[in-house]
Design an enzyme around this catalytic site. Structure first.
Site, PDB file in Angstrom:
ATOM      1  N   LYS A 115      23.845 155.652  -6.996  1.00 43.93           N
ATOM      2  CA  LYS A 115      24.413 155.970  -5.675  1.00 43.93           C
ATOM      3  C   LYS A 115      25.343 157.173  -5.749  1.00 43.93           C
ATOM      4  O   LYS A 115      25.418 157.956  -4.812  1.00 43.93           O
ATOM      5  CB  LYS A 115      25.135 154.761  -5.075  1.00 43.93           C
ATOM      6  CG  LYS A 115      24.155 153.685  -4.645  1.00 43.93           C
ATOM      7  CD  LYS A 115      24.678 152.837  -3.511  1.00 43.93           C
ATOM      8  CE  LYS A 115      23.585 151.891  -3.031  1.00 43.93           C
ATOM      9  NZ  LYS A 115      24.047 150.890  -2.073  1.00 43.93           N
ATOM     10  N   LYS A 197       9.157 151.005  -4.283  1.00 46.06           N
ATOM     11  CA  LYS A 197       9.203 149.798  -3.453  1.00 46.06           C
ATOM     12  C   LYS A 197       9.465 150.179  -1.987  1.00 46.06           C
ATOM     13  O   LYS A 197      10.056 151.220  -1.701  1.00 46.06           O
ATOM     14  CB  LYS A 197      10.251 148.808  -3.961  1.00 46.06           C
ATOM     15  CG  LYS A 197      11.671 149.212  -3.733  1.00 46.06           C
ATOM     16  CD  LYS A 197      12.606 148.022  -3.923  1.00 46.06           C
ATOM     17  CE  LYS A 197      13.992 148.394  -3.450  1.00 46.06           C
ATOM     18  NZ  LYS A 197      14.931 147.336  -3.326  1.00 46.06           N
ATOM     19  N   LYS A 200      14.483 150.031   2.948  1.00 43.93           N
ATOM     20  CA  LYS A 200      14.981 150.352   4.282  1.00 43.93           C
ATOM     21  C   LYS A 200      15.630 151.729   4.344  1.00 43.93           C
ATOM     22  O   LYS A 200      15.819 152.272   5.416  1.00 43.93           O
ATOM     23  CB  LYS A 200      15.886 149.253   4.843  1.00 43.93           C
ATOM     24  CG  LYS A 200      17.029 148.787   3.989  1.00 43.93           C
ATOM     25  CD  LYS A 200      17.742 147.653   4.729  1.00 43.93           C
ATOM     26  CE  LYS A 200      18.315 146.604   3.827  1.00 43.93           C
ATOM     27  NZ  LYS A 200      19.460 147.047   3.018  1.00 43.93           N
TER      28      LYS A 200
HETATM   29  P1  ATP Z   1      18.223 150.055   0.289  1.00 39.21           P
HETATM   30  O1  ATP Z   1      17.066 150.950   0.588  1.00 39.21           O
HETATM   31  O2  ATP Z   1      19.388 150.199   1.236  1.00 39.21           O
HETATM   32  O3  ATP Z   1      18.579 149.989  -1.150  1.00 39.21           O
HETATM   33  P2  ATP Z   1      16.455 147.819   0.177  1.00 39.21           P
HETATM   34  O4  ATP Z   1      15.445 147.770   1.273  1.00 39.21           O
HETATM   35  O5  ATP Z   1      16.009 148.303  -1.137  1.00 39.21           O
HETATM   36  O6  ATP Z   1      17.710 148.610   0.669  1.00 39.21           O
HETATM   37  P3  ATP Z   1      18.349 145.748  -0.519  1.00 39.21           P
HETATM   38  O7  ATP Z   1      19.403 145.680   0.546  1.00 39.21           O
HETATM   39  O8  ATP Z   1      18.673 146.401  -1.814  1.00 39.21           O
HETATM   40  O9  ATP Z   1      17.002 146.359   0.096  1.00 39.21           O
HETATM   41  O10 ATP Z   1      17.833 144.294  -0.835  1.00 39.21           O
HETATM   42  C1  ATP Z   1      17.897 143.181   0.007  1.00 39.21           C
HETATM   43  C2  ATP Z   1      16.996 142.126  -0.572  1.00 39.21           C
HETATM   44  O11 ATP Z   1      15.622 142.434  -0.314  1.00 39.21           O
HETATM   45  C3  ATP Z   1      17.107 141.978  -2.097  1.00 39.21           C
HETATM   46  O12 ATP Z   1      17.084 140.611  -2.431  1.00 39.21           O
HETATM   47  C4  ATP Z   1      15.873 142.697  -2.616  1.00 39.21           C
HETATM   48  O13 ATP Z   1      15.420 142.168  -3.843  1.00 39.21           O
HETATM   49  C5  ATP Z   1      14.859 142.433  -1.511  1.00 39.21           C
HETATM   50  N1  ATP Z   1      13.888 143.533  -1.415  1.00 39.21           N
HETATM   51  C6  ATP Z   1      14.161 144.797  -1.046  1.00 39.21           C
HETATM   52  N2  ATP Z   1      13.055 145.561  -1.024  1.00 39.21           N
HETATM   53  C7  ATP Z   1      12.038 144.755  -1.409  1.00 39.21           C
HETATM   54  C8  ATP Z   1      10.622 144.946  -1.593  1.00 39.21           C
HETATM   55  N3  ATP Z   1      10.052 146.106  -1.367  1.00 39.21           N
HETATM   56  N4  ATP Z   1       9.867 143.901  -1.988  1.00 39.21           N
HETATM   57  C9  ATP Z   1      10.440 142.706  -2.209  1.00 39.21           C
HETATM   58  N5  ATP Z   1      11.754 142.445  -2.070  1.00 39.21           N
HETATM   59  C10 ATP Z   1      12.568 143.455  -1.664  1.00 39.21           C
END
Ligand code: ATP
Ligand code: LTN
Length: 334
Positions: A115, A197, A200
């Protein structure tokens, strides 16, 4: 342990809109776990401001996220669903724990390094102490289990280390939490690049399906999903884009791998994308309907927010008083 059940804590940040990956990889599992445990599900808005946010948007996203927790099936009568910022104990415990956490430990956190590189113009102290706040979230409720993704593994290890260190000095104050990683295979990849992955914070909106996307938007995103130039629909690591589409299909319909692959035999990629899109629309439709009803029902949602914050505050205060006493703060005169 609360009311004879083990305690579970998890949270999500209201940065960006929730994706299908967040739902299938986290939220859906929370719903399954919520019967077995006494659960706290927080919208961790204190964590969100480690990155600059637009205040109006943050408030709106946080409300949407809290409503999505409920719309996805978490019962606010049985689970404690609340905003982190409504329970001041998180910030208070975080300060105390920061005095029991070493700079060296925080410097090793890979999420901080990532970050900091991404937000080079705003490497604030909150970004650095983020894992301490996360430890406070968890330890405040004497949590037994924490469902998290792989990326949070290091933060959970640190939480355990801080709790053990504190207990070593002051006796049995904190429950030592265990991570719960859930079943593998629920990792949903970007529709535009299957090596990343679905996330968001992806800049390309076509890469992610958002939980509140309209049906036509969902269908269009699947239509545009990147695939290979082959035509065979098989489930293999060698075809990551097709595997991802099949994974989404299986996770949203509950159909197993063999049956899913057999049902697409002789069909082309266009048909696969269409059917996966339809499966996702059908899976999200009831959630979207409940979400829209909740958002319209302001009084009900406000009532849930208020009563659950009170409940969270009650449990948080219990731990906090105990900690304050242990470290030597003066007892309050009633
Ligand atoms: P950011 O892009 O802000 O890092 P993110 O979409 O990667 O957000 P997080 O807020 O880091 O999501 O994660 C929230 C939850 O969703 C966590 O438990 C994470 O393991 C799960 N998660 C996030 N993206 C995925 C994905 N593509 N597939 C499965 N689980 C996910
Ligand atoms: N850092 C986590 C969100 C989070 C969390 C927590 C998860 C904050 N506090 C406590 C589990 C337990 C994330 O970004 N996914």
């Amino acid at each position: 342990m609360l009311d004879g059940k083990k305690t579970l804590f998890s949270g999500m940040q209201a940065t960006g809109q929730l994706t299908l990956g967040n739902y299938l990889g986290a939220l859906k599992n929370w719903v399954h776990l919520s019967d077995e445990y006494q659960c706290f599900f927080s919208v961790v808005d204190l964590h969100s401001i480690t990155v600059r946010q637009n205040p109006t948007e943050l408030r709106q996203r946080a409300r949407n996220l809290l409503a999505l927790y409920i719309a996805a099936g978490l019962d606010p009568e049985k689970n404690c669903i609340y905003y982190q910022s409504h329970v001041s104990g998180h910030a208070e415990l975080s300060w105390i724990l920061s005095c029991y956490t070493y700079m060296g430990e925080l410097s090793r956190m890979t999420q901080f390094k990532d970050k900091a590189a991404k937000h080079a113009d705003n490497i604030n102290a909150g970004l650095f102490t983020y894992p301490v706040l996360m430890a406070a979230d968890i330890l405040l409720y004497q949590t037994d289990v924490v469902p998290v993704g792989d990326d949070q593994r290091q933060h959970l290890e640190l939480t355990r280390d801080i709790a053990l260190r504190f207990n070593h000095i002051y006796g049995d104050v904190f429950t030592i939490p265990e991570a719960y990683y859930g079943k593998s295979g629920a990792r949903i990849m970007s529709l535009q690049d299957a090596s990343k992955k679905m996330s968001k914070s992806d800049e390309n909106p076509n890469a992610s399906i958002y939980l509140l996307d309209a049906p036509e938007v969902i269908m269009r995103k699947f239509k545009r999903a990147v695939t290979d130039s082959d035509t065979k629909i098989i489930y293999t690591e060698q075809k990551p884009e097709i595997k991802n589409l099949l994974d989404i299909y299986m996770a949203t319909t509950g159909i197993g791998e063999q049956e899913a692959v057999a049902s697409f035999e002789g069909k082309g990629y266009a048909k696969l994308k269409e059917e996966v899109g339809e499966a996702v629309v059908a899976c999200l439709e009831p959630i979207q309907k409940r979400h829209s009803d909740l958002i319209k029902n302001k009084d009900y949602l406000d009532g849930v927010i208020k009563s659950n914050a009170e409940k969270a505050n009650y449990y948080a205060a219990k731990t906090l008083r105990k900690v304050q006493k242990k470290v030597g703060f003066p007892v309050r005169v009633r």
